[in-house]
Design an enzyme around this catalytic site. Sequence first.
Site, PDB file in Angstrom:
ATOM      1  N   ASP A  37       2.041  -8.116  16.905  1.00 56.96           N
ATOM      2  CA  ASP A  37       2.575  -6.911  17.557  1.00 56.96           C
ATOM      3  C   ASP A  37       3.184  -5.996  16.500  1.00 56.96           C
ATOM      4  O   ASP A  37       4.405  -5.928  16.339  1.00 56.96           O
ATOM      5  CB  ASP A  37       3.620  -7.297  18.599  1.00 56.96           C
ATOM      6  CG  ASP A  37       4.039  -6.116  19.473  1.00 56.96           C
ATOM      7  OD1 ASP A  37       3.613  -4.979  19.184  1.00 56.96           O
ATOM      8  OD2 ASP A  37       4.798  -6.332  20.438  1.00 56.96           O
ATOM      9  N   LEU A  95      -3.598   5.589   0.792  1.00 53.86           N
ATOM     10  CA  LEU A  95      -4.853   6.116   0.253  1.00 53.86           C
ATOM     11  C   LEU A  95      -5.820   6.408   1.392  1.00 53.86           C
ATOM     12  O   LEU A  95      -5.959   5.608   2.317  1.00 53.86           O
ATOM     13  CB  LEU A  95      -5.469   5.090  -0.693  1.00 53.86           C
ATOM     14  CG  LEU A  95      -6.761   5.488  -1.406  1.00 53.86           C
ATOM     15  CD1 LEU A  95      -6.474   6.499  -2.502  1.00 53.86           C
ATOM     16  CD2 LEU A  95      -7.440   4.250  -1.987  1.00 53.86           C
ATOM     17  N   ASP A 122     -13.133  -6.360  14.748  1.00 58.77           N
ATOM     18  CA  ASP A 122     -12.573  -5.316  13.894  1.00 58.77           C
ATOM     19  C   ASP A 122     -13.201  -5.358  12.502  1.00 58.77           C
ATOM     20  O   ASP A 122     -12.940  -6.277  11.722  1.00 58.77           O
ATOM     21  CB  ASP A 122     -11.054  -5.512  13.805  1.00 58.77           C
ATOM     22  CG  ASP A 122     -10.365  -4.417  13.014  1.00 58.77           C
ATOM     23  OD1 ASP A 122     -10.968  -3.344  12.861  1.00 58.77           O
ATOM     24  OD2 ASP A 122      -9.225  -4.643  12.558  1.00 58.77           O
ATOM     25  N   GLN A 138      -0.044   3.017  -0.353  1.00 56.56           N
ATOM     26  CA  GLN A 138       0.379   3.936  -1.403  1.00 56.56           C
ATOM     27  C   GLN A 138       1.468   4.888  -0.908  1.00 56.56           C
ATOM     28  O   GLN A 138       2.223   5.447  -1.710  1.00 56.56           O
ATOM     29  CB  GLN A 138      -0.804   4.742  -1.944  1.00 56.56           C
ATOM     30  CG  GLN A 138      -0.461   5.507  -3.228  1.00 56.56           C
ATOM     31  CD  GLN A 138      -1.584   6.421  -3.700  1.00 56.56           C
ATOM     32  OE1 GLN A 138      -2.580   6.613  -3.020  1.00 56.56           O
ATOM     33  NE2 GLN A 138      -1.425   6.979  -4.893  1.00 56.56           N
TER      34      GLN A 138
END
Length: 295
Positions: free
Chosen positions: A278, A16, A219, A83
Amino acid sequence: MSANAPRYPLVLVPGLLGFIRQLGYPYWYGIVSALRRHGATVFPVLVSSVNSSEVRGEQLLERIAEVRQQTGAAKVHLIGHSQGSLTARYAAAMRPEWVASVTSVAGPNQGSELADYLQGKAPHGSLRERLLAMVLRGIARCMALLETGYKGSRLPMDVAAAQQSLTSAGVAAFNAKYPQGLPATWGGEGAEEVAGVRYYSWSGTLQPGITDQGGNRFDGPNRACRIFARTFVREAGHCDGMVGRYSSHLGKVIGDSYPLDHFDIVNQTFGLVGKGADPVKLFVEHAQRLHAAGL
């Protein structure tokens, strides 16, 4: 092609709001280049960023046809994220003779509890649904303007169809039509081969002290995943923020508890992933696995 590379091209299918490249920035960050360094032929493709899995699947069939014509390959390997897994499953069900394998990476193969939660908070016909649809359409249109990896015709959008396609009920209806590779029991493994197509999957889970450390400390999407994870009930504590561990199972389960959130698993954002993770290695090892299987 390297002696250790898969026999058939790898076609990477985004989820998506997916893309190929946004102003040069790739969806599959560092993954395509790593696979190519190891000799694989790789095609990241674009389908509608917001639409049903079936509509996206029909578009994927067109991309597969293009890759087959361009390379002369009889088949391709489909690797779908989120998706993109459902999209790939549809394509394989429709044209199994074109597909050597389907690999689900954090795919909501039994639906997403996050999608269920959003549908409950923004039911069909409500003001909240209209606002959510407006936001998603706006994001998708901006992304289309920034897309630099796709030169084809404009792709259609259908927010309501996309949302329904990811709910538990929506995926259950999808699974009734396209059950290939699905486990017979919750948390189990599915058939590894159906109609000549191999099925694989892997996924991650949020793990405090691991997935909230390393690059993930900086992040934003990881923080979002930790918030989204609060919506999970059946798989509380066993999800990547958007997809549950057992919901992700399809065919041969390579692993379902890698310390990776839903974005980490495709090496987003700019490779800012959890401590010691990783994700690129998982893709390279899978290419080697396909080669070892004679595919």
